[in-house]
Scaffold this motif. Structure first.
Motif, PDB file in Angstrom:
ATOM      1  N   GLY A 128     -22.602 -85.731 -15.737  1.00  0.00           N
ATOM      2  CA  GLY A 128     -23.068 -84.808 -15.210  1.00  0.00           C
ATOM      3  C   GLY A 128     -24.455 -85.407 -14.475  1.00  0.00           C
ATOM      4  O   GLY A 128     -25.307 -84.747 -13.785  1.00  0.00           O
ATOM      5  N   SER A 186     -19.036 -80.507 -11.166  1.00  0.00           N
ATOM      6  CA  SER A 186     -19.470 -81.380 -13.173  1.00  0.00           C
ATOM      7  C   SER A 186     -19.112 -79.853 -13.764  1.00  0.00           C
ATOM      8  O   SER A 186     -18.302 -79.447 -14.664  1.00  0.00           O
ATOM      9  N   LEU A 187     -19.429 -79.032 -12.778  1.00  0.00           N
ATOM     10  CA  LEU A 187     -19.811 -77.697 -13.969  1.00  0.00           C
ATOM     11  C   LEU A 187     -18.733 -76.265 -13.717  1.00  0.00           C
ATOM     12  O   LEU A 187     -18.075 -75.633 -14.652  1.00  0.00           O
ATOM     13  N   GLN A 188     -18.176 -76.875 -12.221  1.00  0.00           N
ATOM     14  CA  GLN A 188     -16.752 -75.861 -12.027  1.00  0.00           C
ATOM     15  C   GLN A 188     -15.802 -76.557 -12.883  1.00  0.00           C
ATOM     16  O   GLN A 188     -15.049 -75.613 -13.104  1.00  0.00           O
ATOM     17  N   GLN A 229     -16.268 -78.071 -16.398  1.00  0.00           N
ATOM     18  CA  GLN A 229     -17.061 -77.282 -17.244  1.00  0.00           C
ATOM     19  C   GLN A 229     -16.469 -75.863 -17.091  1.00  0.00           C
ATOM     20  O   GLN A 229     -15.772 -74.927 -18.054  1.00  0.00           O
ATOM     21  N   LYS A 230     -16.492 -74.926 -16.477  1.00  0.00           N
ATOM     22  CA  LYS A 230     -15.866 -73.090 -16.423  1.00  0.00           C
ATOM     23  C   LYS A 230     -14.429 -73.011 -16.081  1.00  0.00           C
ATOM     24  O   LYS A 230     -13.788 -72.319 -16.988  1.00  0.00           O
ATOM     25  N   ILE A 264     -21.558 -81.017 -20.950  1.00  0.00           N
ATOM     26  CA  ILE A 264     -22.066 -81.967 -19.761  1.00  0.00           C
ATOM     27  C   ILE A 264     -22.913 -83.096 -20.318  1.00  0.00           C
ATOM     28  O   ILE A 264     -23.454 -82.567 -21.179  1.00  0.00           O
TER      29      ILE A 264
END
Length: 256
Positions: A54, A85-87, A89-90, A101
């Motif tokens: 991240g 990165s967050l996508q 993770q989801k 992250i």
């Protein structure tokens, strides 16, 4: 939709070498459309828990020793993409894959050597994923499958490792590939072409010379992630194959 790739990264010196494989990588990078981002899984970032880079700026990690000084002076100034990165993770969490992250991880040589040849401008955001080699192949494939929809967004997915990767059996004076290395690769290629997951997931027991070709699992595991990311169409193309030092397989598979 972008394909996913499984690419051998060879030795760290790959980025300094001039031979058909490095030439192939440079040409491939020039031919494929510019991606919106890159998601790369490297054999050299191992973690028991799934981690996602991240950092906004990814440090070039020289995670090796005893190589020419020139290699330690190379940098690949890639930027990250925290939104991507967050996508990721989801997407992984939606499949029940626990992940988090890591905002400090840089690019190991399994990542930046390939990227330096493919996209030397370093102008595409990069997010790397850690690898848990203790997972069974089915679980690695599931991780890739969770990432499949990213390809529709112009994201290039790369698994970086190698099919035959046994440093203890390198033949430093050999110019020809060992027969057992070729036989293992041929078995793998035949199963990949017909997408025989049952056989591939059980390669340790079914493939000839599997113990010699894959003494540790971290370099082979990214293959399953790359294949999982192409689970919908399940089309495989071997773009390049050669050997170094008798047994080191330098191959590139494209999955679409």
């Amino acid at each position: 939709m972008f394909p996913s790739f499984f690419m051998a990264h060879g030795a760290p010196t790959l980025v300094l070498e001039h031979h058909p494989y490095t030439q192939f990588l440079r040409i491939l990078g020039a031919q494929i459309p510019k991606p919106e981002g890159i998601v790369l899984v490297s054999a050299h970032w191992e973690s028991p828990r799934q981690l996602i880079s991240g950092a906004s700026q990814l440090e070039t990690l020289h995670d090796f020793f005893g190589f020419p000084q020139e290699l330690y002076e190379i940098t690949y100034p890639a930027v990250g993409n925290i939104v991507l990165s967050l996508q990721i993770q989801k997407l992984l969490a939606s499949e029940g894959i626990t992940c988090s992250i890591d905002d400090s991880r840089g690019l190991d040589h399994g990542a930046w050597t390939l990227l330096s040849l493919l996209l030397p401008q370093a102008d595409t955001p990069v997010v790397t994923l850690s690898l848990n080699p203790r997972l069974v192949p089915e679980e690695q494939y599931r991780i890739g499958k969770a990432l499949m929809h990213l390809r529709q967004q112009g994201i290039l997915i790369i698994g970086s490792g190698g099919t035959v990767h046994n440093p203890g059996l390198l033949s430093w004076d050999s110019k020809d590939a060992e027969d057992w290395a070729i036989e293992f690769d041929q078995w793998v290629a035949e199963r990949i072409h017909i997408w025989d997951l049952e056989a591939l997931f059980d390669y340790e027991h079914r493939a000839p010379f599997a113990a010699k070709a894959v003494p540790t699992k971290e370099h082979f595991a990214p293959l399953f992630i790359s294949m999982g990311a192409a689970d919908r169409m399940r089309k495989a193309t071997l773009l390049h194959q050669q050997y170094q030092l008798g047994t080191l397989s330098l191959s590139c598979w494209m999955f679409s």
